[in-house]
Scaffold this active site. Structure first.
Site, mmCIF file in Angstrom:
data_model
loop_
_atom_site.group_PDB
_atom_site.id
_atom_site.type_symbol
_atom_site.label_atom_id
_atom_site.label_comp_id
_atom_site.label_asym_id
_atom_site.label_seq_id
_atom_site.Cartn_x
_atom_site.Cartn_y
_atom_site.Cartn_z
ATOM 1 N N ASP A 83 -58.068 -51.277 25.086
ATOM 2 C CA ASP A 83 -57.235 -50.354 24.891
ATOM 3 C C ASP A 83 -57.058 -49.868 26.042
ATOM 4 O O ASP A 83 -57.697 -50.406 27.400
ATOM 5 C CB ASP A 83 -58.326 -49.446 24.504
ATOM 6 N N GLU A 135 -46.812 -49.736 24.759
ATOM 7 C CA GLU A 135 -47.035 -48.122 23.999
ATOM 8 C C GLU A 135 -44.830 -47.772 24.258
ATOM 9 O O GLU A 135 -44.977 -47.631 25.357
ATOM 10 C CB GLU A 135 -48.060 -47.288 24.503
HETATM 11 P P1 13P Z 1 -58.783 -39.245 21.022
HETATM 12 O O1 13P Z 1 -59.840 -39.391 22.424
HETATM 13 O O2 13P Z 1 -58.024 -38.136 22.019
HETATM 14 O O3 13P Z 1 -59.765 -39.209 20.297
HETATM 15 O O4 13P Z 1 -57.939 -40.393 21.482
HETATM 16 C C1 13P Z 1 -58.271 -41.862 21.930
HETATM 17 C C2 13P Z 1 -57.529 -42.730 21.732
HETATM 18 O O5 13P Z 1 -56.508 -42.848 21.781
HETATM 19 C C3 13P Z 1 -57.983 -43.885 22.364
HETATM 20 O O6 13P Z 1 -56.956 -44.717 23.133
#
Ligand code: 13P
Length: 288
Positions: A83, A135
């Site tokens: 991520d 993104e």
């Molecule tokens: P939140 O923390 O708002 O759930 O977002 C999570 C996210 O987008 C991780 O990339």
């Protein structure tokens, strides 16, 4: 079983549901997510961030997740994803560690630079059969998330088409009024711009879109995004809140507890329940 993200996406698109991408940080949060997948017979994505890699170590985290998926998940397909990869080094290390998908987040630099940097990672990743999430637009976080900012930083549909054509990313994170973090939970819930999402989806109908910042969004808003190309929903803050609130309650409610296993079981179970609810909401439960 650990499965390439492309296989999960193919089934989700074919059968018409969305995949949850859940952030984990340690053994217990991974247990909660994997057990939810098994309990609900649902495919899902486990993702870790660069901060989690710093916290737990890439090799340790990867081995732990892979072992748990192998031992506990049986035939439930689970994909491993990085991520918000910001450095090429962490992207390359996650690819070497066996992730089937990585996110390249250059959303804070100008469009042309974002294209060049993302393209670089795509060329590298695709040679190793790894998918890339780019993104475009900026999903703001915490204190920056004023309504004006959200409007200003939304993904532009024409730019999205150009970005996908030039970078050849496999999935795309979009900014359509969504924000990361917990401030939104205190300030009230953000409204997604579904019209904008529809325009983006029309511009790049084949590209699976990713909704970041799903914590605290109204359930009908989240569901509505599935009509407009959202195939992955990222969830982090709600999991952390549930876990830490339960941990706090357990420690306050049971001052006699000293065994770490007694202390950490209720938060792990609480996190599992939230993930299960989300899998039902996303329509991915009972697909296996
Ligand atoms: P939140 O923390 O708002 O759930 O977002 C999570 C996210 O987008 C991780 O990339």
């Amino acid at each position: 079983m650990l499965t390439h993200l492309s296989e999960l996406i193919a089934d989700a698109k074919h059968s018409g549901y969305a995949l949850g991408a859940f952030n984990v940080d340690n053994l217990e949060t991974t247990v909660g997510v994997v057990r939810a997948a098994v309990q609900k017979k649902s495919p899902l994505i486990i993702q870790i961030s660069e901060r989690t890699i710093k916290y737990g170590g890439l090799k340790t985290m990867t081995a732990m997740i892979e072992t748990m998926v192998r031992d506990e998940a049986g035939n439930i397909p689970i994909a491993l994803h990085l991520d918000h990869g910001r450095s090429f080094r962490s992207i390359a290390e996650c690819i070497a560690a066996g992730f089937s998908s990585i996110m390249v987040d250059n959303s804070d630099v100008p469009f042309k630079e974002n294209v060049i940097l993302t393209r670089q990672s795509v060329e590298y990743a695709h040679k190793k059969d790894v998918w890339v999430q780019g993104e475009l637009g900026v999903v703001k976080g915490l204190e920056e998330a004023t309504p004006e900012d959200r409007e200003k930083f939304m993904t532009d549909p024409d730019e999205a088409k150009q970005f996908v054509d030039e970078t050849e990313v496999d999935t795309l994170a979009v900014a359509v009024g969504n924000v990361h973090g917990i401030v939104k939970l205190k300030k009230g819930l953000p409204q997604l711009n579904l019209e904008r999402l529809e325009q983006i989806h029309k511009a790049i109908p084949e590209v699976p879109l990713v909704l970041h910042g799903a914590s605290g969004l109204q359930t009908d808003q989240v569901k509505a995004t599935f009509e407009h190309g959202i195939v992955i929903v990222n969830l982090n803050t709600e999991l952390k809140l549930e876990y830490s609130n339960s941990l706090r309650d357990t420690l306050i409610g049971h001052p006699e507890y000293f065994d770490i296993r007694d202390i950490l079981t209720p938060p792990t179970d609480a996190l599992q329940r939230v993930v299960e609810e989300k899998l039902m909401l996303f329509g991915s439960a009972n697909r296996i």
